[in-house]
Design a protein around this motif. Structure first.
Motif, mmCIF file in Angstrom:
data_model
loop_
_atom_site.group_PDB
_atom_site.id
_atom_site.type_symbol
_atom_site.label_atom_id
_atom_site.label_comp_id
_atom_site.label_asym_id
_atom_site.label_seq_id
_atom_site.Cartn_x
_atom_site.Cartn_y
_atom_site.Cartn_z
ATOM 1 N N GLU A 245 0.836 -1.203 0.000
ATOM 2 C CA GLU A 245 0.000 0.000 0.000
ATOM 3 C C GLU A 245 0.869 1.251 0.000
ATOM 4 O OE1 GLU A 245 -2.741 0.030 3.234
ATOM 5 O OE2 GLU A 245 -3.635 1.966 2.687
ATOM 6 N N ARG B 224 -10.375 -1.219 -15.969
ATOM 7 C CA ARG B 224 -10.126 -1.889 -14.693
ATOM 8 C C ARG B 224 -11.223 -2.931 -14.509
ATOM 9 N NH1 ARG B 224 -10.186 2.142 -9.865
ATOM 10 N NH2 ARG B 224 -12.388 2.247 -10.479
ATOM 11 N N SER C 104 -0.910 3.832 -4.108
ATOM 12 C CA SER C 104 -1.834 2.729 -4.382
ATOM 13 C C SER C 104 -2.544 2.262 -3.109
ATOM 14 C CB SER C 104 -1.084 1.572 -5.041
ATOM 15 O OG SER C 104 0.013 1.171 -4.245
ATOM 16 N N GLN C 105 -3.773 1.836 -3.284
ATOM 17 C CA GLN C 105 -4.648 1.421 -2.200
ATOM 18 C C GLN C 105 -5.092 -0.034 -2.429
ATOM 19 O OE1 GLN C 105 -5.424 3.644 0.427
ATOM 20 N NE2 GLN C 105 -3.791 4.769 -0.636
ATOM 21 N N PRO C 106 -5.448 -0.729 -1.352
ATOM 22 C CA PRO C 106 -5.970 -2.098 -1.545
ATOM 23 C C PRO C 106 -7.158 -2.131 -2.496
ATOM 24 C CG PRO C 106 -5.410 -1.754 0.756
ATOM 25 C CD PRO C 106 -5.224 -0.416 0.071
ATOM 26 N N SER C 107 -7.935 -1.056 -2.553
ATOM 27 C CA SER C 107 -9.090 -1.011 -3.460
ATOM 28 C C SER C 107 -8.680 -0.923 -4.926
ATOM 29 C CB SER C 107 -9.990 0.182 -3.119
ATOM 30 O OG SER C 107 -9.251 1.392 -3.220
ATOM 31 N N ASP C 108 -7.395 -0.695 -5.192
ATOM 32 C CA ASP C 108 -6.893 -0.702 -6.570
ATOM 33 C C ASP C 108 -6.599 -2.121 -7.047
ATOM 34 O OD1 ASP C 108 -4.912 2.236 -5.824
ATOM 35 O OD2 ASP C 108 -6.937 2.121 -6.700
ATOM 36 N N SER C 109 -6.686 -3.088 -6.170
ATOM 37 C CA SER C 109 -6.435 -4.478 -6.551
ATOM 38 C C SER C 109 -7.461 -4.922 -7.577
ATOM 39 C CB SER C 109 -6.490 -5.391 -5.317
ATOM 40 O OG SER C 109 -5.491 -5.046 -4.388
ATOM 41 N N TYR D 223 -12.571 -5.622 -11.665
ATOM 42 C CA TYR D 223 -12.564 -6.277 -10.364
ATOM 43 C C TYR D 223 -13.012 -7.718 -10.529
ATOM 44 C CZ TYR D 223 -12.054 -1.672 -8.199
ATOM 45 O OH TYR D 223 -11.592 -0.436 -7.814
ATOM 46 N N SER E 113 -2.214 -6.684 -7.228
ATOM 47 C CA SER E 113 -2.645 -6.806 -5.830
ATOM 48 C C SER E 113 -1.907 -5.763 -5.018
ATOM 49 C CB SER E 113 -2.329 -8.200 -5.276
ATOM 50 O OG SER E 113 -3.082 -9.182 -5.929
#
Lengths: 113, 112
Positions: B15, B37, B79-84, B39, B109
């Protein structure tokens, strides 16, 4: 909010069965597309349609056919399923063919046993 | 040679890291460049769109196009975990009358 809706989220079929995958968009888009997505192979275009009753082959049309009787609806038909058609199927629509944003449905995971 | 090449990864970063995702292409007629993107268990959604060369910034995301090198990049700052997600590059010809050509996607990830 714009929407592309695919009729089924998960499907399990036996080899040789006929499968209809339906897709409906509510954005009055001219163009609709069917892709399949497989690990390591990415998105591959099966068929697309740029107008009602019009269709064009994509990169991998073999084993598939399509129908577009109404502007908002685009169906993918697998006449006789085989195990190599196990995949995630994604429908998309756009206003213009190549330069505009594609809107995708959530996909149908088809498993052929 | 494939029209669009994209490293599939997977790419794992902590992160806050800066992420660089890249695609190369062979067709000099490409003029429209996009990043989608995706998900897990969802369809792709458009993240960035650029026409011809140059940079475009949107919040933490920057898209770059270098037509001379036939190379496009997507940078993610902080970068954030939500960018995974899986990131797919896409491009089309200058006529805009043919379907998009997609890269295979890079799975990212971001670890908290």
């Amino acid at each position: 909010d714009v929407k592309v809706t695919q009729s089924s989220r998960y499907l399990v079929k036996r080899t040789g069965e006929k499968v209809f995958l339906e897709c409906v968009q509510d954005m009055d888009h001219e163009n609709m597309f069917w892709y399949r997505q497989d690990p390591g192979l990415g998105l591959r275009l099966i068929y697309f349609s740029y107008d009602v009753k019009m269709k064009e082959k994509g990169d991998i049309p073999e084993g598939y056919s399509v129908s577009r009787e109404k502007k908002e609806r685009f169906s993918l038909i697998l006449e006789s399923t085989s195990t190599n058609q196990t995949s995630m199927y994604l429908c998309a629509s756009s206003f213009a063919l190549g330069s505009e944003k594609l809107f995708f449905g959530s996909g149908t995971q088809l498993s052929v046993l | 040679q494939k029209e669009v090449e994209q490293d599939p990864g997977p790419l794992s970063v902590p992160e806050g890291a800066i992420v660089s995702l890249n695609c190369t292409y062979s067709n000099s007629a490409f003029q429209y460049f996009m990043w989608y993107r995706q998900y897990s268990r969802k369809g792709p959604e458009l993240l960035m769109y650029t026409y011809s060369s140059g940079n475009k910034e949107d919040g933490r995301f920057t898209a770059q196009v270098d037509k001379s090198s036939k190379y496009i990049s997507l940078f993610i700052r902080d970068s954030q975990p939500s960018d995974s997600a899986t990131y797919l590059c896409a491009m089309s010809h200058d006529s805009g009358n043919t379907p998009l050509v997609f890269g295979k996607g890079t799975r990212l990830s971001v670890i908290a």
